[in-house]
Design a protein around this motif. Structure first.
Motif, PDB file in Angstrom:
ATOM      1  N   GLU A  39      10.587  77.938  14.039  1.00  0.00           N
ATOM      2  CA  GLU A  39      10.069  77.690  12.715  1.00  0.00           C
ATOM      3  C   GLU A  39      10.967  78.454  11.747  1.00  0.00           C
ATOM      4  O   GLU A  39      11.425  79.542  12.055  1.00  0.00           O
ATOM      5  N   ALA A  40      11.230  77.845  10.583  1.00  0.00           N
ATOM      6  CA  ALA A  40      12.040  78.508   9.565  1.00  0.00           C
ATOM      7  C   ALA A  40      11.150  78.816   8.372  1.00  0.00           C
ATOM      8  O   ALA A  40      10.369  77.972   7.947  1.00  0.00           O
ATOM      9  N   ASP A  42       9.109  73.561  13.049  1.00  0.00           N
ATOM     10  CA  ASP A  42      10.078  72.730  12.337  1.00  0.00           C
ATOM     11  C   ASP A  42      11.167  72.114  13.209  1.00  0.00           C
ATOM     12  O   ASP A  42      11.593  70.992  12.984  1.00  0.00           O
TER      13      ASP A  42
HETATM   14 MG   LIG Z   1       9.155  75.918   7.855  1.00  0.00          MG
END
Ligand SMILES: [Mg+2]
Ligand SMILES: [Mg+2]
Lengths: 180, 180
Positions: free
Chosen positions: B80-81, B67
């Motif tokens: 990345e979340a 992301d």
């Molecule tokens: Mg994500």
């Protein structure tokens, strides 16, 4: 502007060459650099039964950053790619203020920022470090020329010798400038 | 899955918190980190007279990377979340193989790769370095559990104390891990 003969444009665009170059670098474990997706403002999406969501209304948004970024030898690298059909200068109007501001930020954070400029009708490609671009941009903002002359690019930029694999071996230039 | 009470979801999503956090970091000159645009495959565009181009048909594409990425103190950072409504574990199915492969590449190139995981119903956020995620992923591939237990996250991850400005001060964790 006068229409140019187009045989050099029957080939790939600079973006396609760079995507191929980055794919080569990735596959060889040399660097991990990606083109950022085109930013799009999505307004309406339909979800048909049993098939993929379809975006039915969306608009192109102005990119707030540059085209490419990634990692090479632990360092953050970030660049914009531009082509021109001009033969004697590169027009600065090709840049958006956002992109210039973004490059200033990257320099501030000690990242490696640059531009890759292609003169399509000459089939010549240069790497210009952002610090020099900012100098020409400032001159322009202060009422000076609206372009970088080709002679200037030859003086402070770095020609990239086009190849087959990779097509545009820009990391060679970074090796000389930052990693040796 | 059982429906959860939703008051913690009336607030902002993890992505919104992180965008605000990154905007804060940018405005203070601390780091330059951006969310990558959602990749979209554009199929049909109309160009009405005197108004902006309208995308009339497009599809969501699978992201090939994570992301967020950017630069902090010269280093490439990439994350990345993910959020989950689970309370006791984080399901690994939340990741795509592409994202895992991307994180491996970043580690190979000496970049800083990690995940920010939010347990939305508990309002707890953890930073997990990619090297640990890869360990749990490998266990899963070898027939082990399909998730990371909360206890494991507490052991090898780093809780992020939520704040007001910035909301999710994840750079504090990186300072401890990489810059001290
Ligand atoms: Mg994500
Ligand atoms: Mg461009």
């Amino acid at each position: 502007p006068k229409k140019q003969t187009t045989y050099s444009n029957r080939g790939m665009t600079l973006e396609e060459y760079l995507n191929e170059t980055n794919e080569y670098y990735r596959s060889k474990g040399v660097a991990c650099v990606h083109k950022k997706p085109t930013p799009v403002q999505i307004v309406h999406v339909e979800y048909p039964r049993r098939s993929a969501a379809v975006i039915k209304e969306a608009y192109f948004k102005q990119a707030s950053t540059t085209d490419y970024n990634g990692v090479y030898k632990g360092k953050y690298i970030d660049f914009e790619a531009k082509e021109t059909r001009n033969k004697t200068s590169f027009p600065l109007q090709n840049f958006h203020v956002h992109q210039i501001e973004h490059m200033k930020e990257i320099i501030h954070h000690d990242g490696i920022a640059f531009v890759i400029i292609k003169f399509t009708t000459l089939d010549e490609v240069y790497l210009l470090e952002a610090v020099h671009l900012l100098h020409f941009w400032k001159r322009y903002e202060h009422g000076g020329r609206k372009s970088i002359t080709k002679a200037e690019l030859e003086e402070v930029g770095h020609p990239i010798k086009l190849g087959y694999q990779p097509r545009i071996p820009y990391l060679n230039i970074l090796d000389t400038l930052y990693f040796s």
